[in-house]
Scaffold this motif. Structure first.
Motif, PDB file in Angstrom:
ATOM      1  N   VAL A  42       0.837  -1.145  -0.121  1.00 55.21           N
ATOM      2  CA  VAL A  42      -0.016   0.154  -0.058  1.00 55.21           C
ATOM      3  C   VAL A  42       0.858   1.215   0.025  1.00 55.21           C
ATOM      4  CG1 VAL A  42      -2.301  -0.747   1.188  1.00 55.21           C
ATOM      5  CG2 VAL A  42      -0.142   0.081   2.595  1.00 55.21           C
ATOM      6  N   ARG A  43       0.258   2.472  -0.634  1.00 54.34           N
ATOM      7  CA  ARG A  43       1.129   3.698  -0.405  1.00 54.34           C
ATOM      8  C   ARG A  43       0.264   4.641   0.268  1.00 54.34           C
ATOM      9  NH1 ARG A  43       2.664   8.316  -4.047  1.00 54.34           N
ATOM     10  NH2 ARG A  43       1.410   7.581  -5.679  1.00 54.34           N
ATOM     11  N   ILE A  45      -1.251   8.203   0.391  1.00 52.47           N
ATOM     12  CA  ILE A  45      -1.549   9.365  -0.349  1.00 52.47           C
ATOM     13  C   ILE A  45      -1.991  10.561   0.156  1.00 52.47           C
ATOM     14  CG2 ILE A  45      -3.103  10.058  -2.359  1.00 52.47           C
ATOM     15  CD1 ILE A  45      -1.491   7.597  -3.089  1.00 52.47           C
ATOM     16  N   GLU A  55      -6.090   8.689   2.816  1.00 52.73           N
ATOM     17  CA  GLU A  55      -6.255   8.026   1.568  1.00 52.73           C
ATOM     18  C   GLU A  55      -5.106   7.286   1.100  1.00 52.73           C
ATOM     19  OE1 GLU A  55      -7.190  10.894  -1.732  1.00 52.73           O
ATOM     20  OE2 GLU A  55      -7.157   9.335  -3.052  1.00 52.73           O
ATOM     21  N   LYS A  57      -3.462   4.258  -1.630  1.00 51.99           N
ATOM     22  CA  LYS A  57      -3.534   3.197  -2.836  1.00 51.99           C
ATOM     23  C   LYS A  57      -3.050   2.090  -2.423  1.00 51.99           C
ATOM     24  CE  LYS A  57      -2.350   3.748  -7.389  1.00 51.99           C
ATOM     25  NZ  LYS A  57      -1.464   4.341  -8.709  1.00 51.99           N
ATOM     26  N   VAL A  58      -4.043   1.039  -3.065  1.00 53.74           N
ATOM     27  CA  VAL A  58      -3.634  -0.220  -3.003  1.00 53.74           C
ATOM     28  C   VAL A  58      -4.143  -0.915  -4.256  1.00 53.74           C
ATOM     29  CG1 VAL A  58      -6.187  -0.515  -1.715  1.00 53.74           C
ATOM     30  CG2 VAL A  58      -4.167  -2.143  -1.614  1.00 53.74           C
ATOM     31  N   ARG A  59      -3.428  -2.145  -4.396  1.00 52.40           N
ATOM     32  CA  ARG A  59      -3.529  -2.673  -5.838  1.00 52.40           C
ATOM     33  C   ARG A  59      -3.779  -1.574  -6.994  1.00 52.40           C
ATOM     34  NH1 ARG A  59      -4.650  -8.355  -5.075  1.00 52.40           N
ATOM     35  NH2 ARG A  59      -4.755  -8.673  -2.939  1.00 52.40           N
ATOM     36  N   ASP A  60      -4.910  -1.377  -7.903  1.00 51.55           N
ATOM     37  CA  ASP A  60      -5.053  -0.427  -8.698  1.00 51.55           C
ATOM     38  C   ASP A  60      -5.773   0.768  -8.365  1.00 51.55           C
ATOM     39  OD1 ASP A  60      -3.131  -1.541 -10.699  1.00 51.55           O
ATOM     40  OD2 ASP A  60      -4.599  -2.859 -11.148  1.00 51.55           O
ATOM     41  N   PHE A  61      -6.321   0.977  -7.171  1.00 53.06           N
ATOM     42  CA  PHE A  61      -7.275   2.004  -6.932  1.00 53.06           C
ATOM     43  C   PHE A  61      -6.978   2.677  -5.185  1.00 53.06           C
ATOM     44  CE2 PHE A  61      -9.705   0.144  -3.438  1.00 53.06           C
ATOM     45  CZ  PHE A  61      -9.230  -1.636  -3.493  1.00 53.06           C
ATOM     46  N   TYR A  62      -7.706   3.819  -5.277  1.00 52.72           N
ATOM     47  CA  TYR A  62      -7.480   4.711  -4.159  1.00 52.72           C
ATOM     48  C   TYR A  62      -8.536   4.324  -3.126  1.00 52.72           C
ATOM     49  CZ  TYR A  62      -3.878   7.217  -7.068  1.00 52.72           C
ATOM     50  OH  TYR A  62      -2.817   7.576  -7.896  1.00 52.72           O
ATOM     51  N   LEU A  63      -8.183   4.401  -2.044  1.00 51.60           N
ATOM     52  CA  LEU A  63      -9.214   4.168  -1.127  1.00 51.60           C
ATOM     53  C   LEU A  63      -9.143   4.938   0.052  1.00 51.60           C
ATOM     54  CD1 LEU A  63     -11.394   1.869  -0.507  1.00 51.60           C
ATOM     55  CD2 LEU A  63      -9.728   0.898   0.952  1.00 51.60           C
ATOM     56  N   SER A  64     -10.420   5.590   0.717  1.00 48.85           N
ATOM     57  CA  SER A  64     -10.223   6.406   1.685  1.00 48.85           C
ATOM     58  C   SER A  64     -10.771   5.551   3.155  1.00 48.85           C
ATOM     59  CB  SER A  64     -10.994   7.579   1.803  1.00 48.85           C
ATOM     60  OG  SER A  64     -12.540   7.285   1.725  1.00 48.85           O
ATOM     61  N   LEU A  65     -10.146   5.561   4.208  1.00 50.67           N
ATOM     62  CA  LEU A  65     -10.475   5.055   5.580  1.00 50.67           C
ATOM     63  C   LEU A  65     -10.510   6.101   6.610  1.00 50.67           C
ATOM     64  CD1 LEU A  65      -7.531   2.523   5.321  1.00 50.67           C
ATOM     65  CD2 LEU A  65      -9.768   2.031   4.839  1.00 50.67           C
TER      66      LEU A  65
ATOM     67  N   ASN B 108      -8.851  -2.075 -12.935  1.00 54.98           N
ATOM     68  CA  ASN B 108      -8.971  -2.385 -11.360  1.00 54.98           C
ATOM     69  C   ASN B 108      -9.230  -3.877 -11.276  1.00 54.98           C
ATOM     70  OD1 ASN B 108      -8.872  -1.642  -8.872  1.00 54.98           O
ATOM     71  ND2 ASN B 108     -10.030   0.306  -9.674  1.00 54.98           N
ATOM     72  N   LEU B 299       2.554   1.387  -7.552  1.00 52.38           N
ATOM     73  CA  LEU B 299       1.961   2.144  -6.620  1.00 52.38           C
ATOM     74  C   LEU B 299       2.491   3.609  -6.531  1.00 52.38           C
ATOM     75  CD1 LEU B 299       1.815  -0.241  -3.420  1.00 52.38           C
ATOM     76  CD2 LEU B 299      -0.070   1.099  -4.727  1.00 52.38           C
ATOM     77  N   PHE B 407     -15.052  12.856   1.215  1.00 52.97           N
ATOM     78  CA  PHE B 407     -13.626  12.712   1.932  1.00 52.97           C
ATOM     79  C   PHE B 407     -13.548  13.707   2.685  1.00 52.97           C
ATOM     80  CE2 PHE B 407      -8.874  12.953   1.910  1.00 52.97           C
ATOM     81  CZ  PHE B 407      -8.730  11.904   2.328  1.00 52.97           C
ATOM     82  N   PHE B 522     -15.840   4.274   7.210  1.00 50.83           N
ATOM     83  CA  PHE B 522     -15.727   5.135   6.129  1.00 50.83           C
ATOM     84  C   PHE B 522     -14.862   4.520   4.908  1.00 50.83           C
ATOM     85  CE2 PHE B 522     -14.249   9.078   3.547  1.00 50.83           C
ATOM     86  CZ  PHE B 522     -15.615   9.263   2.922  1.00 50.83           C
ATOM     87  N   MET B 524     -14.349   4.067   1.439  1.00 49.03           N
ATOM     88  CA  MET B 524     -15.067   4.560   0.087  1.00 49.03           C
ATOM     89  C   MET B 524     -14.097   4.552  -0.963  1.00 49.03           C
ATOM     90  SD  MET B 524     -17.407   7.670  -0.583  1.00 49.03           S
ATOM     91  CE  MET B 524     -17.631   8.396  -2.088  1.00 49.03           C
ATOM     92  N   GLU B 525     -14.400   4.237  -2.191  1.00 53.12           N
ATOM     93  CA  GLU B 525     -13.289   4.201  -3.229  1.00 53.12           C
ATOM     94  C   GLU B 525     -13.308   5.411  -3.689  1.00 53.12           C
ATOM     95  OE1 GLU B 525     -14.554   1.467  -6.281  1.00 53.12           O
ATOM     96  OE2 GLU B 525     -12.803   2.072  -7.650  1.00 53.12           O
TER      97      GLU B 525
END
Lengths: 77, 721
Positions: A42-43, A45, A55, A57-65, B108, B299, B407, B522, B524-525
């Motif tokens: 993971v990176r 962001i 936020e 980046k994991v695999r090919d997408f961006y994700l917020s947590l 993806n 990445l 976000f 939360f 969310m992509e």
């Protein structure tokens, strides 16, 4: 035992590999279904002030947590 | 909610579209069926099941089902539950799709194919549509469809792009082919289960085979899934799907088997929560390797979206830009709409004069000019403003910006008991509360979803816009404030702000009283920024304009006609004691009856009638006033409502009836009042009880009355008139 590092402690732009999860939480199942499994890189962001969501980046997408979920994901730098 | 079972299932052959949120299912659905469902660049835009007909070739037509997007067949939110219930209904009912089209965002692959791998267990042929190939090809190195097809064991894999309209004809041909082929699903899961996993799940698997008659492969898959989390078990226990009726013995057995499996697995150091995902991703890694997807980590390669986000979601600049965008949007609503609004006004005036000249005097002519042209015309003037509002909202959504807003605001929203995902439904509420309330289905936590629903109608919707615009246009001067803002635009921004801020404050209060069930997260992509497609933006603007015009055509015309009769009858002659017969009409009597209650707010009987009629829909206020003034004028000309309001005098004192203060009081009333019946019907549907809609009507009415009272009485005390 070495110190446990979580996603939350990554600096912006830093890359690490997921090791596992600290506690069992409901969010964990969804995260693994999205591919955040041990061994996945993971990176970091973006981090937001006052412990707001991050936020990654994991695999090919961006994700917020949320911070609480980020603190639950163990990584190896 | 309408349970799946209650909905009429189409007879004949049908296929289903399934995929991750924001993978382009609905865009593909529109291309296949020629329908106009809303598409956007926000994960979770589709929240219900929709059917349409697709013509595949000369001989073959099928029904196509579009379902909400989901990452997994294990549901987490309400819209995902629609998908898992749908699948249970296929397994337990007689009717199932002939083909599944697994729509995959090709940029993806791994995460999208996770759902595909679950679909393969259903023993229904799966066609994988690798969507968004236009973006992948830009970055080079697409996977070979043939190799991927072999490695996955699907019926077919093909490249396409719903955005660019590539590969849709090929997909239709493939569906027509596969639909006629016999089903040959593999009997086992494609990945091996280790000894301890197998022995701990075998009893659950046997249960599924024996009690529900599932295939061996699906029984294993379901055993793996039911141990991950409670929602799968709940799917069986509280099912609304016909055919899934477990008797007490089955319930007990299923619960016991599940508990035993979970505790045994845990005691052997295997995590049931992550077991299915671990196995499937391991398998997918090997599949993608066979298909030739380079296992290079990209990445650290920054995408354009990531660079844009350095500014757009910057901790300080981000919110500033967001507020700037909103202010610009509301200012433009006034600035850009003036010219087309003039055209419409003039058009209706000319039309009215033409009717006055052509038709003989009489009731019919009066009804047409005073009731219909006066009432409906007064509403249609606001069409340009609504189009501008919808245009902005669509651009914000389609570009992918809305997900960023969620976000940025998650922290603030959590503080008031809401959720980052509440932002999008609430912003949708600026256009209309009804799609906004539907959009709350993506909020996983029930408490946060309910609180969002409760405060959502406080977001000023486009039906209030005509009322604001009328009052602002008539009573707020067109001049610069602080050298920068236009006073009219600023007043409008204040109205929207009032509603929004009150919504947030009330959310905080409500969330103290509503019990929290479960945890909130939360996850969310962030979709990549995309240039909004002109055709989809235009389609959305036209769609909403059409709705507005049809509404004006139906509800508003009907109310205008009824109102015209109430205002015009009983017909009294103008005499000296009775200079204004309208006071003695039926409507006049009703208005005068409620006048004492609304007098403290600064409203007279005319506004009183409008408050009653606007319970059907808010914009009816405007047409009501228009009809009243047109009747009062006696049908000599189509009255300009703005002028009529500015010049209306109290018959006794001769003073002007309406002032900027009355206008403000009325606008504030409209910010808060519970006025749209359709909204409360939707709330009843989404919450499954009348308790909440009645609560909303109560609190909103009280709030509207008190706020208006404060504005009018406070304003008078301060010496405004």
């Amino acid at each position: 035992m070495s110190e446990q590092v979580t996603i939350a402690s990554l600096e912006t732009g830093e890359i690490a590999t997921i090791e596992g999860y600290l506690n069992e939480q409901i969010s964990q199942s969804r995260l693994v279904e999205m591919g955040l499994l041990p061994g996945t890189p993971v990176r970091m962001i973006k981090k937001t002030p006052m412990n707001g969501p991050v936020e990654i980046k994991v695999r090919d997408f961006y994700l917020s947590l949320r911070m609480r979920d980020a603190l639950n994901i163990l990584v190896k730098k | 909610m309408t349970p799946v079972s209650a909905m009429k299932k189409q007879t004949g052959e049908w296929v289903a579209l399934m995929g991750n949120p924001n993978s382009g299912k609905t865009a593909l659905f529109n291309l296949l069926t020629g329908l106009n469902q809303k598409v956007s660049n926000y994960p979770g835009i589709t929240v219900e099941r929709k059917m349409g007909r697709a013509v595949l070739n000369d001989q073959c037509q099928v029904q196509v089902l579009d379902l909400p997007g989901t990452y997994s067949l294990t549901p987490e939110s309400f819209d995902e539950r629609i998908v898992s219930e749908e699948i249970l209904s296929w397994l337990h009912g007689p009717d199932r799709p002939r083909v599944l089209i697994s729509v995959v965002d090709a940029s993806n692959l791994e995460r999208n194919l996770y759902l595909t791998s679950q679909l393969l267990d259903l023993n229904i042929p799966v066609i994988v549509a690798l969507n968004m190939m236009d973006l992948v090809k830009q970055n080079g190195n697409p996977v070979a469809p043939k190799k991927l097809c072999e490695a996955l064991g699907t019926a077919e894999v093909l490249h396409m792009s719903a955005r660019k309209n590539w590969g849709v004809e090929e997909l239709k041909e493939v569906i027509a082919q596969v639909i006629n082929e016999p089903v040959h699903g593999k009997p086992d899961l494609p990945f091996a289960l280790t000894g301890p996993v197998r022995s701990n799940l075998v009893h659950l698997t046997e249960f599924f085979k024996k009690e529900f008659g599932y295939s061996p492969r699906f029984s294993w898959a379901q055993a793996l899934r039911i141990i991950t989390r409670d929602s799968v078990l709940d799917g069986y226990l509280h099912s609304q799907v016909s055919g899934v009726n477990l008797d007490d013995k089955q319930v007990k057995e299923l619960q016991e088997l599940r508990d035993t499996s979970i505790s045994k697995l845990k005691s052997q150091g295997i995590q049931p929560q992550t077991l299915e995902a671990t196995l499937r991703y391991r398998w997918l890694d090997s599949v993608l390797k066979k298909a030739g997807k380079p296992k290079v980590e990209i990445l650290d390669r920054s995408t354009t979206s990531e660079k844009a986000d350095k500014i757009l979601t910057h901790p300080f600049l981000g919110p500033v830009i967001f507020i700037g965008l909103l202010t610009f949007m509301f200012q433009s609503i006034f600035a850009w709409a003036t010219v087309p609004m003039d055209w419409i006004t003039r058009g209706f005036a000319i039309f009215g004069e033409w009717i006055l000249d052509t038709l003989p005097a009489g009731i019919l002519r009066d009804l047409l000019v005073e009731g219909i042209i006066g009432g409906v015309g007064a509403i249609l003037i606001f069409l340009p403003q609504i189009m501008i509002l919808v245009l902005f909202m669509t651009l914000l959504e389609d570009s992918g910006y809305m997900a960023r807003v969620a976000f940025m605001l998650d922290r603030l929203m959590t503080k008031v008991g809401l959720h980052g995902r509440s932002v999008f439904p609430m912003m949708t509420g600026y256009a209309c509360a009804i799609p906004g309330i539907m959009a709350t289905r993506t909020i996983e936590n029930w408490k946060e979803r309910l609180v969002t629903i409760l405060v959502l109608p406080l977001m000023s919707c486009s039906a209030r816009l005509p009322v604001y615009a009328l009052m602002i246009g008539a009573f707020i001067p067109h001049k610069k404030v602080l050298g920068l803002f236009d006073a009219q635009g600023l007043t409008l921004v204040i109205m929207y702000l009032m509603g929004t801020v009150t919504a947030l404050v009330l959310a905080k209060i409500f969330s103290f009283f509503i019990h929290q069930k479960g945890q909130s997260s939360f996850i969310m992509e962030m979709p990549p920024y995309r240039l909004p497609l002109a055709r989809s933006v235009i389609r959305q603007v036209i769609l909403r304009s059409k709705l507005f015009v049809i509404n004006a055509g139906k509800i508003i015309m009907a109310i205008s006609i009824v109102l015209w009769f109430l205002v015009s009858f009983p017909k009294l002659e103008k005499t000296n004691e009775n200079r204004n017969p309208i006071h003695h009409s039926y409507a006049g009597k009703i208005g005068h009856a409620i006048e004492p209650f609304i007098k403290p707010l600064g409203f007279d009987w005319k506004i009183g009638i409008g408050l009653i009629t606007s319970f059907a829909a808010r914009e009816v206020m405007v047409s009501t006033l228009a009809t009243i003034y047109n009747v009062e004028a006696g049908g000599k000309d189509v009255v300009l409502l703005t002028e009529a309001l500015q010049e209306d005098k109290d018959p006794q004192t001769g003073e002007l009836l309406y002032s900027p203060l009355v206008a403000l009081s009325l606008m504030v009333f409209f910010v808060y009042a519970a006025q749209c019946m359709a909204t409360f019907a939707i709330v009843r549907n989404e919450t499954n009880t009348w308790k909440w809609p009645f609560f909303m009507i109560f609190y909103m009415t009280a709030l509207a009355y008190l706020a208006s009272l404060c504005v009018y009485q406070g304003g008078q005390l301060l010496g405004f008139s």
